[in-house]
Design an enzyme around this catalytic site. Structure first.
Site, mmCIF file in Angstrom:
data_model
loop_
_atom_site.group_PDB
_atom_site.id
_atom_site.type_symbol
_atom_site.label_atom_id
_atom_site.label_comp_id
_atom_site.label_asym_id
_atom_site.label_seq_id
_atom_site.Cartn_x
_atom_site.Cartn_y
_atom_site.Cartn_z
ATOM 1 N N ASP A 150 0.811 -1.229 0.000
ATOM 2 C CA ASP A 150 0.000 0.000 0.000
ATOM 3 C C ASP A 150 0.841 1.274 0.000
ATOM 4 O OD1 ASP A 150 -2.413 1.511 0.054
ATOM 5 O OD2 ASP A 150 -1.945 1.974 2.127
ATOM 6 N N ASN A 276 -4.573 9.689 -2.419
ATOM 7 C CA ASN A 276 -4.256 8.727 -3.463
ATOM 8 C C ASN A 276 -4.949 7.411 -3.159
ATOM 9 O OD1 ASN A 276 -3.139 7.254 -5.495
ATOM 10 N ND2 ASN A 276 -1.059 7.243 -4.698
ATOM 11 N N ASP A 303 -8.169 4.404 5.589
ATOM 12 C CA ASP A 303 -6.897 4.853 5.012
ATOM 13 C C ASP A 303 -6.359 6.039 5.821
ATOM 14 O OD1 ASP A 303 -4.638 5.114 3.476
ATOM 15 O OD2 ASP A 303 -5.646 5.934 1.715
ATOM 16 N N HIS A 307 -0.097 13.161 8.416
ATOM 17 C CA HIS A 307 1.113 13.881 7.980
ATOM 18 C C HIS A 307 1.287 15.109 8.852
ATOM 19 C CE1 HIS A 307 1.848 11.493 4.417
ATOM 20 N NE2 HIS A 307 0.598 11.629 4.036
ATOM 21 N N GLY A 322 -2.954 12.061 1.377
ATOM 22 C CA GLY A 322 -3.587 11.395 2.518
ATOM 23 C C GLY A 322 -4.073 12.318 3.615
HETATM 24 ZN ZN LIG Z 1 -3.068 3.240 -0.672
#
Ligand SMILES: [Zn+2]
Length: 435
Positions: A150, A276, A303, A307, A322
């Site tokens: 991933d 993404n 997900d 950050h 993300g």
């Molecule tokens: Zn991913």
């Protein structure tokens, strides 16, 4: 290991096809048919849904290597606050979780610092670079529950085939982040009207769909299960629907941002709209929701991708992909799928967060049946509240949902009979008075 009685809750356990008001008993950290000895803790769950502890199989905890973004301690605390009792952490750490020593390091850290059950996924390929298979067998012995690259995607179909065949020997699911590198290039947002207007490089739907099609063919060829992560395109749902009708062991998950937001929002150049795969068009949102409604999509996940502030505070093309997810995902899915769109009912939503991900990963979780670990999520499906990112238990703050009014949330999380998180009473009062 605790004894506990939960009274008068609406008990929903899809694995046992159960939805009724009643009591739930915990003896020494496991569900029991018989009540525990007198004098143990009692919880009055009147007005609340009592569900098996929720499971999120797509979480980035950033430890080891990037603990300024998140740690196993902070991420698992945020997960508990989102109503999760079990999560699967992705292997794109630093160093990557592509060998048994790193997996052991992670499981040691989990044992020392995690608030809930955390299970590591291992990499498919060494260094996640898609060239050489990781030692899958020895990582299984060290405790992985799935393999995935991933963040990356194995481009070599023959190598992917061998990984799926190897994983099959251990009854291990292969998770895939579906992205064809040549199709996507340096795309940073959905390829369409808005990418043209904004002059940003496009990430076309086909860049995802081609790999979903590849995974369907390999799942069929290898007679083993492949799970497509964070699907964003309506075309992917159609491919999956057709394949599942033919009995192929392919599954898919969606994340809340892909149904809560569209690519038009990127016109603000806010990097919290950069993920993404990217936010797509309204027709994709509708197709993803239809896929949940008709049973094509069988898993919900976040997900969760923390950050640091300074990393996201740059030009759109340069920002990392993300956003946070653990503390908002249940509320967003309840608000959109159950309340607004009425695509599924509460019991189905709980299925997609409990027994389905448990079955995929072969985790002995996701049910309230006697003998199972007493992991419980208490949900108030109608509680109106406002998400405030300053209150997040994550180490990061990269979310586009700050200030959103949501309907429904977890109010208490229990792991093996122990309360690991509870909504502060002050928050409950304020939320209620504000609604
Ligand atoms: Zn991913």
């Amino acid at each position: 290991m605790r004894n506990l009685t939960v009274r008068n809750g609406r008990i929903i356990d899809p694995a046992a096809d159960r939805d009724e008001t009643g009591d739930l008993f915990v003896v020494e950290g496991r569900f029991s048919e018989n009540p525990p000895p007198n004098g143990c803790e009692e919880i009055n769950a009147r007005g609340l849904v009592v569900a098996p502890g929720l499971i999120d199989i797509h979480v980035h905890l950033r430890e080891p290597g990037q603990i300024q973004k998140e740690t196993i301690a902070s991420g698992s605390h945020a997960a508990a606050a989102g109503g999760f009792t079990s999560i699967v952490c992705m292997p794109n750490t630093d160093p990557p979780a592509d060998n048994p020593s790193t997996i052991t390091l992670i499981t040691d850290r989990i044992r020392d610092s995690a608030r809930i059950n955390v299970y590591p996924a291992g990499a498919i390929t060494k260094n996640l670079n898609g060239e050489e298979m990781a030692p899958i067998g020895s990582m299984v012995q060290s405790g992985i529950v799935a393999i995935t690259d991933d963040g990356h995607c194995v481009q070599n179909h023959e190598l992917m085939r061998r990984a799926v065949e190897y994983a099959r020997m251990f009854d291990l699911a292969v998770f895939d982040h579906c992205q064809d590198y040549n199709m996507v290039g340096n795309g940073v947002m959905h390829e369409g009207y808005w990418s043209t207007v904004l002059g940003l490089a496009g990430w076309p739907r086909t860049g995802e769909e081609i790999m979903v099609a590849r995974d369907i063919l390999l799942a069929d060829l290898c007679k083993s299960r492949i799970h497509c992560q964070h699907l964003s395109s309506g075309g992917s749902v159609r491919l999956l629907r057709d394949a599942r009708t033919r009995g192929i062991q392919i599954t898919g998950e969606i994340c809340p941002h892909h149904i809560a937001l569209t690519d038009e929002l990127v016109s603000s150049f806010n990097t919290n709209y950069k993920m993404n795969p990217p936010l797509r068009a309204q027709e994709d949102v509708d197709a993803l929701i239809e896929g949940v409604a008709d049973g094509t999509i069988t898993v919900l996940a976040s997900d969760h991708a923390p950050h640091a502030f300074f990393e996201k505070e740059v030009e759109f093309d340069r920002a990392p992909f993300g956003i946070l997810g653990l503390e908002t995902e249940l509320a967003l899915f309840l608000t959109i799928l159950v309340h607004q769109r009425k695509a599924i009912d509460l019991k189905r939503l709980i299925t997609l967060y409990t027994i389905n991900p448990a079955t995929l990963t072969r985790l002995p979780k996701g049910t309230l049946k006697p003998g199972a670990d007493a992991d419980i999520t208490f949900i108030d499906p109608d509680l109106e509240w406002v998400y405030r990112k300053e209150e997040s238990l994550s180490r990061s703050r990269n979310t586009p949902f700050d200030g959103w009014k949501l309907k429904g949330r977890a109010v208490r999380t229990i792991v093996r009979g122990e309360t690991v998180w509870e909504l502060p009473a002050a928050h409950l009062d304020r939320s209620l008075s504000g609604s």
